[in-house]
Design a protein around this motif. Structure first.
Motif, PDB file in Angstrom:
ATOM      1  N   GLU A  79       0.672  -1.156   0.002  1.00 13.71           N
ATOM      2  CA  GLU A  79       0.087  -0.091  -0.029  1.00 13.71           C
ATOM      3  C   GLU A  79       0.776   1.167  -0.082  1.00 13.71           C
ATOM      4  O   GLU A  79       0.309   2.597  -0.024  1.00 13.71           O
ATOM      5  N   HIS A  80       2.138   1.216  -0.043  1.00 15.15           N
ATOM      6  CA  HIS A  80       3.060   2.260  -0.159  1.00 15.15           C
ATOM      7  C   HIS A  80       3.317   2.520  -1.621  1.00 15.15           C
ATOM      8  O   HIS A  80       3.696   1.479  -2.306  1.00 15.15           O
ATOM      9  N   ILE A  81       3.693   3.598  -2.139  1.00 15.57           N
ATOM     10  CA  ILE A  81       3.952   3.910  -3.525  1.00 15.57           C
ATOM     11  C   ILE A  81       5.322   4.983  -3.089  1.00 15.57           C
ATOM     12  O   ILE A  81       5.101   6.185  -2.582  1.00 15.57           O
ATOM     13  N   PHE A  82       6.382   4.934  -3.893  1.00 22.44           N
ATOM     14  CA  PHE A  82       7.601   5.657  -3.554  1.00 22.44           C
ATOM     15  C   PHE A  82       8.021   6.471  -4.924  1.00 22.44           C
ATOM     16  O   PHE A  82       8.135   5.990  -5.715  1.00 22.44           O
ATOM     17  N   ILE A  83       8.249   7.652  -4.660  1.00 22.78           N
ATOM     18  CA  ILE A  83       8.744   8.657  -5.715  1.00 22.78           C
ATOM     19  C   ILE A  83      10.106   8.890  -5.496  1.00 22.78           C
ATOM     20  O   ILE A  83      10.429   9.834  -4.591  1.00 22.78           O
ATOM     21  N   ASP A  84      11.086   8.575  -6.473  1.00 17.13           N
ATOM     22  CA  ASP A  84      12.487   8.902  -6.192  1.00 17.13           C
ATOM     23  C   ASP A  84      13.059   9.127  -7.689  1.00 17.13           C
ATOM     24  O   ASP A  84      12.679   8.753  -8.668  1.00 17.13           O
TER      25      ASP A  84
END
Length: 205
Positions: free
Chosen positions: A164-169
């Motif tokens: 349920e986590h989405i990461f933007i990098d």
């Protein structure tokens, strides 16, 4: 096609929300001695493990600054170093403008490889940071991306399933590390592409 369920959006800081440019630092240092900035950066990159350990909080500010002044041939004072080294940031207003809308539906977390000097003197005064539910800063967590511990620190706090986590990098390696732990992720290449990715995933309507 059913959309994936997200509960937490996790943003990187540098080059996503606050672009930085070390040429600003180099130009400032070069005023003290021609070419000193470039020479410093070469030495810094050759000893990048010191940078990483400072980001992990394993080296004290005092030790780090003393070493940096040494590399700068004592041409720059500690106060000048802190000022020059922390004056490299600007704001990505477009991406920042998305945060209040995202906050209406999702938990927002910040996950950054950073250090105590940049935090105190470079960016902590930015108001947009208050939008986040929590900041996970490497020097406080004791891990740096792409180490598993820094991502797990977010999960320990959020109490949400990995998926349920989405990461933007902006760095693909760090996004891929998150995906290996069950997160979703998007490599940041610019505002327009981020909006498209968010729309495709049903995060922004």
């Amino acid at each position: 096609m059913s959309k994936k369920k997200y509960s937490a959006i996790v943003f990187d800081l540098g080059q996503v929300l606050i672009p930085f440019d070390y040429n600003i630092f180099i130009r400032a240092v070069n005023k003290h001695k021609d070419g000193l900035g470039e020479e410093f950066v070469r030495k810094y990159n050759q000893n990048y493990h010191i940078h990483r350990d400072f980001e992990r909080g394993k080296i004290s500010e005092k030790e780090f600054i003393a070493l940096m002044i040494e590399w700068l041939e004592h041409k720059v004072t500690a106060e000048q170093f802190i000022n020059y080294w922390s004056s490299i940031f600007s704001l990505n207003e477009n991406v920042i403008s998305l945060l209040p809308k995202l906050k209406e539906k999702y938990k927002l977390y910040l996950l950054s490889n950073t250090n105590s000097i940049h935090q105190k003197h470079g960016y902590q005064h930015y108001d947009f940071l208050k939008i986040f539910d929590k900041l996970f800063l490497s020097h406080e967590v004791g891990f740096v991306k792409p180490e598993e511990g820094i991502y797990r620190a977010v999960e320990s706090y959020s109490k949400l399933p990995s998926e349920e986590h989405i990461f933007i990098d902006d760095i693909e390696e760090y996004v891929e590390a998150a995906k290996k732990l069950g997160w979703d992720g998007v490599q940041f290449t610019g505002y327009d592409n981020l909006v498209k990715d968010f729309s495709d995933k049903g995060i922004l309507s």
